[in-house]
Write a protein that holds these residues in place. Structure first.
Motif, PDB file in Angstrom:
ATOM      1  N   SER A 152      -0.939  -3.223  -3.524  1.00  0.00           N
ATOM      2  CA  SER A 152      -2.064  -3.582  -4.576  1.00  0.00           C
ATOM      3  C   SER A 152      -2.945  -2.504  -4.529  1.00  0.00           C
ATOM      4  CB  SER A 152      -2.278  -5.087  -3.824  1.00  0.00           C
ATOM      5  OG  SER A 152      -2.313  -4.419  -2.245  1.00  0.00           O
ATOM      6  N   LYS A 153      -2.723  -1.393  -3.398  1.00  0.00           N
ATOM      7  CA  LYS A 153      -3.312  -0.553  -3.236  1.00  0.00           C
ATOM      8  C   LYS A 153      -2.523   1.056  -3.367  1.00  0.00           C
ATOM      9  CE  LYS A 153      -6.384   1.870  -0.724  1.00  0.00           C
ATOM     10  NZ  LYS A 153      -6.886   1.975   1.382  1.00  0.00           N
ATOM     11  N   ASP A 187       0.056   5.569  -0.106  1.00  0.00           N
ATOM     12  CA  ASP A 187      -0.066   6.800  -0.519  1.00  0.00           C
ATOM     13  C   ASP A 187       0.620   7.881  -0.385  1.00  0.00           C
ATOM     14  OD1 ASP A 187      -1.756   8.307   0.484  1.00  0.00           O
ATOM     15  OD2 ASP A 187      -3.406   7.825   1.940  1.00  0.00           O
ATOM     16  N   HIS A 203      -6.449  -1.615  -5.832  1.00  0.00           N
ATOM     17  CA  HIS A 203      -6.991  -0.439  -5.960  1.00  0.00           C
ATOM     18  C   HIS A 203      -6.704   0.826  -6.245  1.00  0.00           C
ATOM     19  CE1 HIS A 203      -9.558   2.505  -2.195  1.00  0.00           C
ATOM     20  NE2 HIS A 203     -10.009   2.659  -3.890  1.00  0.00           N
ATOM     21  N   SER A 230       1.003  -1.295   0.218  1.00  0.00           N
ATOM     22  CA  SER A 230       0.065  -0.162   0.221  1.00  0.00           C
ATOM     23  C   SER A 230       1.301   1.544   0.333  1.00  0.00           C
ATOM     24  CB  SER A 230      -0.825   0.122   0.998  1.00  0.00           C
ATOM     25  OG  SER A 230      -1.971   1.086   1.096  1.00  0.00           O
ATOM     26  N   SER A 235      -2.715   5.584  -4.334  1.00  0.00           N
ATOM     27  CA  SER A 235      -3.098   6.539  -4.025  1.00  0.00           C
ATOM     28  C   SER A 235      -2.307   7.619  -4.515  1.00  0.00           C
ATOM     29  CB  SER A 235      -3.786   6.762  -2.490  1.00  0.00           C
ATOM     30  OG  SER A 235      -4.632   7.750  -2.138  1.00  0.00           O
TER      31      SER A 235
END
Length: 368
Positions: free
Chosen positions: A167-168, A150, A197, A148, A170
């Motif tokens: 996988s994520k 962000d 995502h 992840s 932002s």
């Protein structure tokens, strides 16, 4: 009976044993409640205590940035670290945190080189949150276990060089940067094969593309794991980014788009553009077999938006819910009527529930 001095020595030795052999969760709970300086000074009592510091949340006032002491970087067992409003300057001998699992840096002062080193020297890092206000030229992420990421901040170029498990992702608001270095849009996503995502907000494509012409109709390597896609649309390039990624994600399940002041920026250009028709025509062989929910906010009711609504309704046989929130302002009723008319097209899913309403916000939390 033991001599008095022996009894005293025994009691002292017993106290040391009880202190040193406390369970790790108890030690960590105690250290988390101490100021940083005091927590680090516990190494005087026991080296084991210093090594058992696993979670740190350090926040300093915006007007009084704190320079981390060298002893901080000796906390080799750190697993979760949050730093805010501080200066990070590790000693030359620092080799990273071997056990670090999550790293959250908010408004910190650190060079790109040191940040890259901190990330790459934390081989178990899975979650990374960067909120950096200082402008950086380049940031290269090498994190083989990262899942992840962000990012919020101002940067010219992000290179996700080695993130096979990510996988994520932002990438919120990017400040405008003149003469920004651009990366190849297609190659950028080639390195994100595990992405599930994706969140792209206000202008996050600035470091990816310059114009709509740079965006391919479809990625050379499909995003086979992408299930959720969120994007803020500010211009023509954003629309092409969204269409490219949707077309390249055969297993997409949830889409959320927010239109931001589109009418005032590109209305005339969109209405006169043949490129939009060409891109939408490229969906002729695409079926969104897994798409279940769509949320569209701030819709102006212009041609490209209505075409997108029709496309999603006719290409999504498993669609359950589409929520549309028309933009506020003058001619709201006419705009809403135009959007409703576009939704009367024959749908691929007989179960699709389409809501065009002021109550859009009430439905946002109902997405399965």
């Amino acid at each position: 009976m033991m001599p008095p001095e022996r009894r005293k020595s025994g009691r002292h030795r017993s106290s040391i044993d009880r202190l040193s052999n406390l369970p790790k969760n108890v030690i960590n709970s105690i250290l988390m409640r101490l100021p940083l300086q005091d927590a680090l000074m516990t190494s005087i009592l026991s080296k084991k205590w210093r090594n058992d510091i696993q979670d740190l949340v350090l926040k300093f006032s915006e007007w009084n940035r704190y320079r981390l002491p060298p002893s901080f970087f000796a906390c080799s067992q750190l697993r979760h670290l949050t730093l805010q409003n501080c200066v990070i300057c590790p000693p030359p001998a620092f080799k990273g945190f071997d056990m670090l699992n999550s790293l959250n840096l908010c408004d910190v002062t650190i060079s790109s080189k040191l940040l890259e080193s901190l990330i790459s020297c934390s081989p178990l890092l899975e979650k990374l949150v960067l909120k950096i206000s200082d402008t950086a030229d380049h940031l290269q992420i090498n994190a083989p276990n990262l899942r992840s990421f962000d990012f919020t901040g101002c940067i010219k170029y992000i290179s996700l060089r080695s993130v096979p498990l990510l996988s994520k992702l932002s990438l919120p608001h990017q400040k405008s940067i003149e003469e920004s270095e651009k990366c190849d849009f297609d190659k950028f996503f080639q390195l994100l094969s595990a992405l599930e995502h994706l969140y792209l907000a206000n202008g996050s494509d600035q470091f990816l593309v310059t114009t709509a012409a740079e965006i391919p109709r479809r990625l050379s390597s499909p995003l086979n794991y992408l299930k959720r896609f969120n994007i803020t649309l500010r211009g023509l390039a954003d629309f092409f980014v969204a269409l490219c990624l949707i077309q390249s994600s055969p297993y997409i399940q949830d889409i959320e788009m927010e239109v931001y002041c589109l009418r005032y920026y590109i209305l005339e250009k969109l209405e006169a553009s043949n490129e939009v028709d060409e891109v939408l025509a490229s969906f002729s062989d695409v079926t969104l077999n897994h798409l279940r929910t769509v949320q569209l906010g701030g819709v102006e009711g212009i041609k490209v938006e209505l075409q997108l609504i029709k496309l999603l309704l006719t290409k999504s046989p498993m669609l359950v819910r589409m929520l549309i929130d028309p933009s506020r302002g003058d001619n709201y009723d006419a705009r809403r009527d135009k959007i409703i008319a576009a939704t009367t097209i024959q749908r691929a899913s007989s179960k699709a529930n389409v809501v065009v309403s002021d109550a859009y916000e009430d439905y946002r939390d109902m997405t399965p």
